[in-house]
Design a protein around this motif. Sequence first.
Motif, short mmCIF file in Angstrom:
data_model
loop_
_atom_site.label_atom_id
_atom_site.label_comp_id
_atom_site.label_asym_id
_atom_site.label_seq_id
_atom_site.Cartn_x
_atom_site.Cartn_y
_atom_site.Cartn_z
N ILE A 112 34.92 4.63 -28.34
CA ILE A 112 35.09 5.40 -29.57
C ILE A 112 34.69 4.62 -30.82
O ILE A 112 34.64 5.19 -31.91
N ARG A 123 37.32 15.72 -32.53
CA ARG A 123 37.72 15.80 -33.93
C ARG A 123 37.59 14.46 -34.63
O ARG A 123 37.24 14.39 -35.81
N LEU A 124 37.85 13.36 -33.90
CA LEU A 124 37.69 12.04 -34.50
C LEU A 124 36.23 11.80 -34.85
O LEU A 124 35.92 11.30 -35.95
N ARG A 125 35.32 12.14 -33.94
CA ARG A 125 33.90 11.95 -34.23
C ARG A 125 33.47 12.82 -35.41
O ARG A 125 32.71 12.38 -36.29
N VAL A 167 41.97 11.42 -43.34
CA VAL A 167 41.25 10.57 -42.38
C VAL A 167 40.72 9.32 -43.07
O VAL A 167 40.83 8.21 -42.54
N ASP A 218 31.90 3.28 -35.86
CA ASP A 218 31.95 4.32 -34.83
C ASP A 218 31.18 3.86 -33.59
O ASP A 218 30.64 2.74 -33.53
N LEU A 240 44.44 7.16 -33.47
CA LEU A 240 43.85 8.29 -34.20
C LEU A 240 43.16 9.25 -33.23
O LEU A 240 43.25 10.48 -33.37
N ALA A 241 42.50 8.69 -32.21
CA ALA A 241 41.86 9.54 -31.20
C ALA A 241 42.90 10.36 -30.43
O ALA A 241 42.67 11.54 -30.11
N LEU A 292 42.40 2.84 -34.04
CA LEU A 292 41.38 3.83 -33.69
C LEU A 292 41.82 4.65 -32.48
O LEU A 292 41.67 5.88 -32.44
N ALA A 298 35.36 13.76 -37.80
CA ALA A 298 35.98 13.20 -39.00
C ALA A 298 35.22 11.99 -39.51
O ALA A 298 34.97 11.86 -40.72
N THR A 299 34.83 11.08 -38.61
CA THR A 299 34.10 9.89 -39.08
C THR A 299 32.72 10.27 -39.60
O THR A 299 32.24 9.70 -40.59
N VAL A 334 44.17 13.29 -32.91
CA VAL A 334 43.30 14.40 -33.30
C VAL A 334 42.33 14.82 -32.20
O VAL A 334 41.69 15.87 -32.32
#
Length: 498
Positions: free
Chosen positions: A112, A198-200, A10, A46, A190-191, A187, A202-203, A194
Amino acid sequence: MLDPIELQVVSGALRAACEEMGVVLIRAAHSSNIKERRDASTALFDADGEMVMQAEHIPVHLGAMPAAVLAVLGEDHAPGVSWILNDPFAGGTHLPDITVITPAFASDGPLIGFAASRAHHADVGARVPGSMPADSRSLDEEGVVIAPRPIDQHTIDAIVAQMRQPQERRADLRAQLAANRTGTARLGELAERVGLERLREATDAVLDYSERRTRACLAALPKATLEAEDVLEAAEGDLRLRLRAAIGGGQLLLDFTGSAPQHEGNLNCPLAVTRSACLFAVRALTDPDIPASAGAHRPIEVRAPAGTVLNARAGAAVAAGNVETSSRVADLVLSAFGRAQGQGTMNNLTLGDASFSYYETLGGGQGACDDADGPSGVHVAMSNTLNTPIEALEREFPLRVVVYALRAGSGGEGRHRGGDGVVRELEALREMTFSLIAERRRHPPRGAAGGRPGARGRDLLDGVPLPGKATGTMRQGQRLRIETPGGGGFGDVQSAEA
């Protein structure tokens, strides 16, 4: 919770997206300041406005860009609606640095994050071409002030109409929008890949990982309170800066109480610039491989009293603060930790008339360290730009490069020598205005651990010395020569001779 491999994947994806944004911006820009010197930066945030990754671009841009996103965070955001600003007291740094922020949305609607780009525009409409007056005393003298607002074609047209070379300004703003579209697209991809949750996760994990690594580096340093002093070379006399650095428990306090009051000229900084310089210095002192995110900033507290040169009040002139005072703040932090000083200036030069605006910062010597000589002819601390290649400069501007060489012997002696500065001599092919903002003309960069200082910088117009802050006219055939400072040496000279 992310496992270590997924965390690295990530982090790599976010970093690659930021780097791709930078490539798009540089390749699409029109001005030589962006396409040749790469005086621009990109980052991703984010949905809460925390910076999750940045490209390795301009330190003074990147550490201050979170303030720009914070300035628009509470607005009503919609797909396709970007924001623009340059007000130093509402998310900016100094007026030539224009920031464009674009919200990113998932395919099913939720916000996001944000993509942001900041670029130094070659002119923003001040009374001198290049919009870097050496003698400004208020923000209004330095160009068009852009409070945070949505950006569309009408906004762009209205803004660039107040600036020199409006077509070039328009092209560079479009390049920033293109870079941001790339960032929001990545972005969104990526959303999709995953999922939003999961993106949140991950960040958040990237931010926490950066914080853990920074705290570990700080915890490895002995608990101590360190102090350092230095000066800024204002036209009317020196301005003293003071730092008390307190380390302990994986945290670092950088307190600038006792520094000079707000300057009547333009050496002032908004707090975001002072903080940016501190964050750069800490990154250099810890581990530059730590992911470049807001998490790495959490263990660091910066204090600078309001109304001082390092936390100026709204309306103050700041053209030199962003470039020169930020460099001195970085010097202060590094000096407190026993590092030799680099050239400590960007040697800002602007030239122009009604038809062109040229801006450049010039490299110099870096300070030596305990195991190596300092590199020569490099941009130091808060600048990470390239030079303008001679071929590009002479093709685009009415200038001839007479000399461009290393300034041999300008680095300070020591067990390890400081790097040498450079000599850049330009001949005007027609009459033009110049503005020069530089430091380390009265006080040389210091060495460390017994190392000797580097040479002071020097500026001459047809052989006649100029002050470090100067504005004037170059007639056709006149030559402006800039000799940049060398870096300080490290270690006792006798040990080098033994």
